[in-house]
Motif scaffolding. Structure first.
Motif, short mmCIF file in Angstrom:
data_model
loop_
_atom_site.label_atom_id
_atom_site.label_comp_id
_atom_site.label_asym_id
_atom_site.label_seq_id
_atom_site.Cartn_x
_atom_site.Cartn_y
_atom_site.Cartn_z
N TYR A 1 0.83 -1.21 0.00
CA TYR A 1 0.00 0.00 0.00
C TYR A 1 0.87 1.26 0.00
CZ TYR A 1 -3.23 3.54 1.83
OH TYR A 1 -3.96 4.67 2.02
N ALA A 2 1.91 1.27 0.83
CA ALA A 2 2.79 2.43 0.91
C ALA A 2 3.53 2.64 -0.40
CB ALA A 2 3.78 2.27 2.06
N TRP A 3 3.94 1.57 -1.04
CA TRP A 3 4.67 1.70 -2.31
C TRP A 3 3.76 2.27 -3.40
CZ3 TRP A 3 9.46 1.83 -3.94
CH2 TRP A 3 9.72 1.69 -5.30
N GLN A 4 2.54 1.76 -3.48
CA GLN A 4 1.60 2.27 -4.47
C GLN A 4 1.25 3.73 -4.21
OE1 GLN A 4 -1.61 -0.59 -4.12
NE2 GLN A 4 -0.76 -1.89 -5.73
N ALA A 5 1.09 4.10 -2.94
CA ALA A 5 0.78 5.49 -2.60
C ALA A 5 1.93 6.42 -2.95
CB ALA A 5 0.44 5.60 -1.11
N LYS A 6 3.15 5.97 -2.74
CA LYS A 6 4.32 6.78 -3.10
C LYS A 6 4.38 6.99 -4.60
CE LYS A 6 9.37 6.92 -2.96
NZ LYS A 6 10.60 6.25 -2.51
N GLN A 7 4.14 5.92 -5.38
CA GLN A 7 4.17 6.04 -6.83
C GLN A 7 3.08 7.01 -7.31
OE1 GLN A 7 6.64 4.65 -8.76
NE2 GLN A 7 7.42 4.21 -6.71
N ALA A 8 1.90 6.94 -6.69
CA ALA A 8 0.82 7.84 -7.07
C ALA A 8 1.17 9.29 -6.77
CB ALA A 8 -0.47 7.45 -6.35
N ALA A 9 1.85 9.52 -5.64
CA ALA A 9 2.24 10.89 -5.27
C ALA A 9 3.25 11.47 -6.24
CB ALA A 9 2.80 10.91 -3.84
N GLN A 10 4.04 10.62 -6.89
CA GLN A 10 5.07 11.09 -7.80
C GLN A 10 4.62 11.10 -9.26
OE1 GLN A 10 8.13 8.22 -6.68
NE2 GLN A 10 9.21 9.78 -5.49
N ARG A 11 3.41 10.63 -9.52
CA ARG A 11 2.94 10.51 -10.90
C ARG A 11 2.69 11.88 -11.52
NH1 ARG A 11 -1.38 7.23 -10.13
NH2 ARG A 11 0.11 5.51 -9.98
N VAL A 12 3.10 12.03 -12.76
CA VAL A 12 2.87 13.26 -13.53
C VAL A 12 1.94 12.91 -14.68
CG1 VAL A 12 3.92 15.08 -14.92
CG2 VAL A 12 5.13 14.18 -12.91
N SER A 13 0.76 13.52 -14.69
CA SER A 13 -0.25 13.15 -15.68
C SER A 13 -0.16 13.96 -16.97
CB SER A 13 -1.65 13.31 -15.08
OG SER A 13 -1.87 14.66 -14.66
N ASP A 14 0.44 15.14 -16.92
CA ASP A 14 0.46 15.99 -18.11
C ASP A 14 1.80 16.70 -18.24
OD1 ASP A 14 -0.46 17.31 -20.38
OD2 ASP A 14 -1.38 18.94 -19.24
N PRO A 15 2.89 15.96 -18.45
CA PRO A 15 4.21 16.61 -18.55
C PRO A 15 4.32 17.47 -19.79
CG PRO A 15 4.34 14.29 -19.17
CD PRO A 15 2.95 14.50 -18.66
N LYS A 16 4.79 18.69 -19.59
CA LYS A 16 4.94 19.62 -20.71
C LYS A 16 6.29 20.31 -20.71
CE LYS A 16 0.02 20.85 -21.09
NZ LYS A 16 -0.96 21.97 -21.00
N GLY A 17 7.17 19.92 -19.83
CA GLY A 17 8.43 20.63 -19.73
C GLY A 17 8.28 21.88 -18.88
N LEU A 18 9.35 22.63 -18.76
CA LEU A 18 9.36 23.83 -17.91
C LEU A 18 8.99 25.06 -18.73
CD1 LEU A 18 12.62 23.19 -15.86
CD2 LEU A 18 10.27 22.50 -15.34
#
Length: 359
Positions: free
Chosen positions: A20-37
């Motif tokens: 559960y903790a591993w999946q929650a960590k991955q979700a917290a780091q997920r980027v859904s719409d990367p566009k660069g800076l």
């Protein structure tokens, strides 16, 4: 009678909490719409949110409306609407929050606008492109990581109980202490491996802030006031906050004093709520509103918890769980602190506690 098979209970519990903790960590780091800076061409209110959270967005938008002559703010912290011509949705949120009476006290207006969908959407967009972390997901990751401690406590309890429950009958097996020891070691390693990221601003968000810090005053490149002294002023408010630019820089001592006082009230209300208060502080209606930000449903409530250039313009969310700390290095967890904004919090989701509040 004790049997080593009983260790399956803490083993299964530990495995479940680690997963559960591993999946929650991955979700917290997920980027859904990367566009660069976006670099120095980032929008004004996005820069304000990235630097100081929803409180900084409100400060920037209100100063912009004041410079356009659309609002008047008295020393008694009463905001009077003189024109209803919003340049964007955040301006519209301020107009709607003031209401048909065309005047409202600054304290409650600040909290209402921070929680408005238009302001929350700014944080959602920054999180979607990976510049901020979603405060709800970040809070979930921290809760999931802490749940591993529960599994470790159960494992330790089994290890202590095993020698007490062993049978005295001849030929009975004694407890295998290496099993709980192995589980404890695996649990401690998992705690480190699933530790959620610190702070609301992501590494990409910090790089974005670094791109804007070139030694020259940052100013917006599109939208209202894209050139001249007003652009420099709004850029300074967005990036540094009101306390940093001072009354002379703002050019209106009454406005500066009133807005800083409203931010301080907001911070006190959230700290009171985070400390277990009922939400009704001595500041009256604004105290109630501020504390409700710390416990309400909004996610972006305080400041960006680890952004630079803090100025003290918005309070923290304390421990409301939305990641709202202070923009000076906390989140409103600052946050926001939903949060706080030393210039908000409480990291996409329904954008206080926080979540706003806050980060």
């Amino acid at each position: 009678m004790w049997h080593n098979a009983f260790y399956l209970v803490p083993g299964v519990l530990l495995a479940a909490t680690v997963l559960y903790a591993w999946q929650a960590k991955q979700a917290a780091q997920r980027v859904s719409d990367p566009k660069g800076l976006p670099g120095r061409g980032i929008a004004l209110l996005e820069a304000a949110f990235l630097s100081g959270g929803p409180g900084r967005v409100f400060d920037t938008a209100l100063v912009r409306m004041h410079r356009r002559g659309h609002v008047v703010v008295s020393r008694s912290r009463l905001v009077t609407l003189t024109a209803s011509e919003p340049v964007d949705e955040v301006d519209g949120a301020i107009v709607d929050a003031i209401g048909p009476s065309r005047s409202r006290d600054l304290d409650s207006l600040r909290v209402a606008v921070m929680r408005a969908p238009a302001v929350q959407a700014v944080g959602d967009a920054l999180a979607a492109r990976g510049l901020l972390r979603n405060p709800e997901r970040l809070r979930r990751a921290r809760t999931a990581n802490r749940s591993i401690w529960l599994a470790l406590a159960v494992t330790l309890a089994f290890a202590v109980a095993a020698p007490l429950l062993v049978s005295d009958e001849p030929g009975s097996d004694g407890p295998s202490l290496w099993i709980p020891l192995l589980l404890l070691v695996l649990g401690l390693v998992s705690l480190l491996a699933t530790r959620p990221p610190k702070g609301r601003v992501t590494p990409a968000g910090r790089r974005q802030l670094g791109l804007m810090d070139t030694g020259k005053p940052w100013q917006p490149h599109h939208g209202a006031f894209v050139s001249g002294a007003d652009a420099v002023l709004l850029g300074a408010v967005a990036m540094g906050g009101l306390a940093l630019i001072g009354a002379d820089g703002l050019g209106d001592a009454e406005l500066h004093e009133a807005m800083l006082a409203a931010a301080a009230t907001d911070q006190s209300a959230r700290a009171f709520a985070a400390a277990g208060g009922t939400g009704s502080s001595s500041s009256g209606s604004s105290g109630s509103s501020g504390s409700s930000c710390a416990t309400g449903p909004a996610a972006w409530c305080g400041s960006s918890s680890d952004s630079s250039g803090s100025s003290g313009s918005s309070g923290s969310c304390g421990s409301s769980g939305s990641g709202c700390g202070s923009s000076s290095g906390s989140s409103c967890s600052s946050g926001s602190s939903c949060g706080s904004s030393s210039g908000s919090s409480c990291g996409g989701g329904s954008s206080c506690g926080g979540g706003g509040c806050g980060s």
